[in-house]
Design an enzyme around this catalytic site. Sequence first.
Site, PDB file in Angstrom:
ATOM      1  N   THR A  79      77.698  32.821  55.401  1.00  0.00           N
ATOM      2  CA  THR A  79      76.678  33.841  55.672  1.00  0.00           C
ATOM      3  C   THR A  79      75.379  33.218  56.178  1.00  0.00           C
ATOM      4  OG1 THR A  79      75.732  33.708  53.461  1.00  0.00           O
ATOM      5  CG2 THR A  79      77.582  35.243  53.773  1.00  0.00           C
ATOM      6  N   ASP A 135      73.003  17.499  58.525  1.00  0.00           N
ATOM      7  CA  ASP A 135      72.643  17.989  57.186  1.00  0.00           C
ATOM      8  C   ASP A 135      71.762  16.937  56.508  1.00  0.00           C
ATOM      9  OD1 ASP A 135      72.718  18.349  54.315  1.00  0.00           O
ATOM     10  OD2 ASP A 135      74.280  19.841  54.653  1.00  0.00           O
ATOM     11  N   ASP A 190      72.860  15.677  52.958  1.00  0.00           N
ATOM     12  CA  ASP A 190      74.042  14.810  52.999  1.00  0.00           C
ATOM     13  C   ASP A 190      73.689  13.431  53.547  1.00  0.00           C
ATOM     14  OD1 ASP A 190      75.860  16.505  51.869  1.00  0.00           O
ATOM     15  OD2 ASP A 190      76.651  17.262  53.771  1.00  0.00           O
ATOM     16  N   ARG A 228      72.454  26.779  51.137  1.00  0.00           N
ATOM     17  CA  ARG A 228      72.727  27.787  52.155  1.00  0.00           C
ATOM     18  C   ARG A 228      74.231  28.016  52.237  1.00  0.00           C
ATOM     19  NH1 ARG A 228      70.805  27.145  58.317  1.00  0.00           N
ATOM     20  NH2 ARG A 228      72.582  25.754  58.334  1.00  0.00           N
TER      21      ARG A 228
HETATM   22  C1  PRP Z   1      69.515  22.984  54.018  1.00  0.00           C
HETATM   23  C2  PRP Z   1      68.056  22.555  54.101  1.00  0.00           C
HETATM   24  C3  PRP Z   1      67.316  23.819  53.752  1.00  0.00           C
HETATM   25  C4  PRP Z   1      68.185  24.881  54.350  1.00  0.00           C
HETATM   26  C5  PRP Z   1      67.593  25.247  55.684  1.00  0.00           C
HETATM   27  O1  PRP Z   1      69.934  22.955  52.705  1.00  0.00           O
HETATM   28  O2  PRP Z   1      67.754  21.479  53.266  1.00  0.00           O
HETATM   29  O3  PRP Z   1      67.174  24.021  52.351  1.00  0.00           O
HETATM   30  O4  PRP Z   1      69.490  24.313  54.531  1.00  0.00           O
HETATM   31  O5  PRP Z   1      68.253  26.326  56.233  1.00  0.00           O
HETATM   32  P1  PRP Z   1      67.607  27.764  56.388  1.00  0.00           P
HETATM   33  O6  PRP Z   1      66.241  27.587  56.944  1.00  0.00           O
HETATM   34  O7  PRP Z   1      68.545  28.428  57.362  1.00  0.00           O
HETATM   35  O8  PRP Z   1      67.625  28.440  55.042  1.00  0.00           O
HETATM   36  P2  PRP Z   1      71.489  22.870  52.287  1.00  0.00           P
HETATM   37  O9  PRP Z   1      72.122  24.226  52.167  1.00  0.00           O
HETATM   38  O10 PRP Z   1      72.206  21.932  53.228  1.00  0.00           O
HETATM   39  O11 PRP Z   1      71.443  22.309  50.815  1.00  0.00           O
HETATM   40  P3  PRP Z   1      71.095  20.840  50.275  1.00  0.00           P
HETATM   41  O12 PRP Z   1      69.599  20.710  50.326  1.00  0.00           O
HETATM   42  O13 PRP Z   1      71.613  20.905  48.874  1.00  0.00           O
HETATM   43  O14 PRP Z   1      71.785  19.811  51.114  1.00  0.00           O
END
Ligand code: PRP
Length: 211
Positions: free
Chosen positions: A110, A202, A205, A106
């Site tokens: 944005t 997160d 993480d 994500r």
């Molecule tokens: C997080 C989570 C989801 C997403 C949820 O991923 O694991 O994939 O954000 O958000 P949304 O419903 O608003 O789309 P992240 O971007 O932290 O990536 P990662 O899994 O690599 O840590």
Amino acid sequence: MIQNKQVTIIDHPVVARDITILRDKNTRTDEFRMALGRIAIILAYFALRDLPLRQTAIETPITKTTGFEIDTDIVVIPILRAGLSLVDAITDFVPDAKVGHLGMYRDETTHKPVDYYSNLPPGLDTAMTLVVDPMLATGGSADDAITFLKKQGAKNIRFISLISAPEGLERISIKYPDVTIITAAVDEKLNDDAFIVPGLGDAGDRYFGTS
Ligand code: PRP
């Protein structure tokens, strides 16, 4: 368990205790992994509780009898990276499940998902497809993943998450009334950074020890 036609919210004391461990910012990585693993087992149990069966004739050491085999292919699709945290528990239940991967992160500004990888097994059109990601926040990642999987032919899709925001649940329920959602908690809201409140931070993480 709280359930409507489309959304199952697990209501179990072990889950309540373990979600608390996950939420606590002082929880160590090893404790976080163990608690997440325990919840994942219960999520897998509920997500697979209506697997179709076919009868099969077998012989016990005593006599002939009728048993059961699972009558569908199962494909587990983690949304990378955090979705990987849920895969082992599900494949413990169904060791012959295939595992596909969708890479998405994500964008921090944005809050929209950015796709970077996909590798899917064949046969999505007839399989039960379990999309797994610990966090359903805005629902953008789940939305993109489901749209993509439907284009690839997936028909029977379930979405498994640990913690969901009302915003994400509503988005997926309205856009995809045929997709069932199994989650361990529905939280209050999203904050201005689109993080789930109270949430757990997160998930990727914290699970991988990269925070
Ligand atoms: C997080 C989570 C989801 C997403 C949820 O991923 O694991 O994939 O954000 O958000 P949304 O419903 O608003 O789309 P992240 O971007 O932290 O990536 P990662 O899994 O690599 O840590």
